[in-house]
Design an enzyme around this catalytic site. Sequence first.
Site, mmCIF file in Angstrom:
data_model
loop_
_atom_site.group_PDB
_atom_site.id
_atom_site.type_symbol
_atom_site.label_atom_id
_atom_site.label_comp_id
_atom_site.label_asym_id
_atom_site.label_seq_id
_atom_site.Cartn_x
_atom_site.Cartn_y
_atom_site.Cartn_z
ATOM 1 N N ASP A 1 44.252 -12.181 26.195
ATOM 2 C CA ASP A 1 45.436 -12.597 26.933
ATOM 3 C C ASP A 1 46.396 -13.394 26.056
ATOM 4 O O ASP A 1 47.613 -13.318 26.220
ATOM 5 C CB ASP A 1 45.036 -13.436 28.147
ATOM 6 C CG ASP A 1 44.607 -12.575 29.333
ATOM 7 O OD1 ASP A 1 44.739 -11.337 29.240
ATOM 8 O OD2 ASP A 1 44.140 -13.141 30.329
ATOM 9 N N ARG B 1 39.208 -41.021 27.236
ATOM 10 C CA ARG B 1 39.959 -41.996 28.021
ATOM 11 C C ARG B 1 40.712 -41.271 29.134
ATOM 12 O O ARG B 1 41.226 -40.181 28.944
ATOM 13 C CB ARG B 1 40.983 -42.727 27.135
ATOM 14 C CG ARG B 1 40.382 -43.530 25.985
ATOM 15 C CD ARG B 1 39.757 -44.831 26.476
ATOM 16 N NE ARG B 1 39.406 -45.701 25.370
ATOM 17 C CZ ARG B 1 38.270 -45.634 24.683
ATOM 18 N NH1 ARG B 1 37.367 -44.721 25.009
ATOM 19 N NH2 ARG B 1 38.015 -46.463 23.693
ATOM 20 N N TYR C 1 43.250 -21.609 33.054
ATOM 21 C CA TYR C 1 42.725 -22.970 33.014
ATOM 22 C C TYR C 1 42.737 -23.618 34.400
ATOM 23 O O TYR C 1 41.825 -24.344 34.777
ATOM 24 C CB TYR C 1 43.547 -23.786 32.021
ATOM 25 C CG TYR C 1 42.994 -25.140 31.637
ATOM 26 C CD1 TYR C 1 41.727 -25.562 32.052
ATOM 27 C CD2 TYR C 1 43.744 -26.008 30.842
ATOM 28 C CE1 TYR C 1 41.226 -26.797 31.690
ATOM 29 C CE2 TYR C 1 43.251 -27.248 30.470
ATOM 30 C CZ TYR C 1 42.000 -27.640 30.899
ATOM 31 O OH TYR C 1 41.514 -28.869 30.533
#
Length: 288
Positions: A73, A156, A188
């Site tokens: 992709d 963090r 994602y």
Amino acid sequence: MDSLKTIALIPNLTKKGAYACSLSTIGILRECGAEVIMSRSVRSKYKDLNIDFYDDTDSLIEHSDMVLTIGGDGTIIHAARHACPLKKPLLGINMGRLGFVAGLEADELYMLRRLVKGDYTTEKRMMLRIEHDNGEKKHEYYSINDAVISRGSLSRLIDIDVSLDRDYICHYRSDGLILSTPTGSSAYSLAAGGPVVEPTMKCIVMTPICPHSLFGRSVVFSHHSELVVTASCDDDTEVFLTIDGAKTIIVKKSDKISVTSSELAAEFIVLKDKSFYRVLNDKFAEKG
């Protein structure tokens, strides 16, 4: 639909089997009467095939009727950023893993004969326009999949504030934030718990990454929306803006990231009579 004459072929030769697939593809396209053109960057691999080569991607695509990629992709998304302003349709042959954007698998090259005959349809996909304002200059980017605000290598959390059409709406303390198109909803954003959206729809999907909250659901906004994001860390941990997993920009505390739908649209060629949801189910069944 008129038959295509000139096809820009863009193979990702780092993918296993891509070179062999490209030779087969060239053979089929030529057998059907199409001309194949390629980038000069791969000339050494194809110099004996009597192919015309172009110096850069924009010139290559400009001289073509459509673009055919061989890879994952990422390969077709990279090509699409050049093809969209030139209004050239794209088709990807998948040599990667899931390959949601690609329209063919490597064992479906016989369908390229339909491509040359003009026996296909196209569908347009919404893109995002991302503006990064660092207080001194505004930089503009375009995305087919997503824009991701994330932390650096240190473990963090980052503080993220989001405004919708100039009205403040929410705060996240999280690993980051994904703003995706419907096409990118299966990338994602899906892995981070976001919804799957039919890719021809027009909307912006906002998905927090591992939010430190009891209420960290995805939110879907109209494509008419303007989202403005600011992000910062308590310490010196860097925050990044990443466009389609390729372009990365450092984001400072006072920077503003504006995300809207773009006037540009990606146009993908469809050869198979298969719904998106059937493709989605088949991909996960095969690769899961």
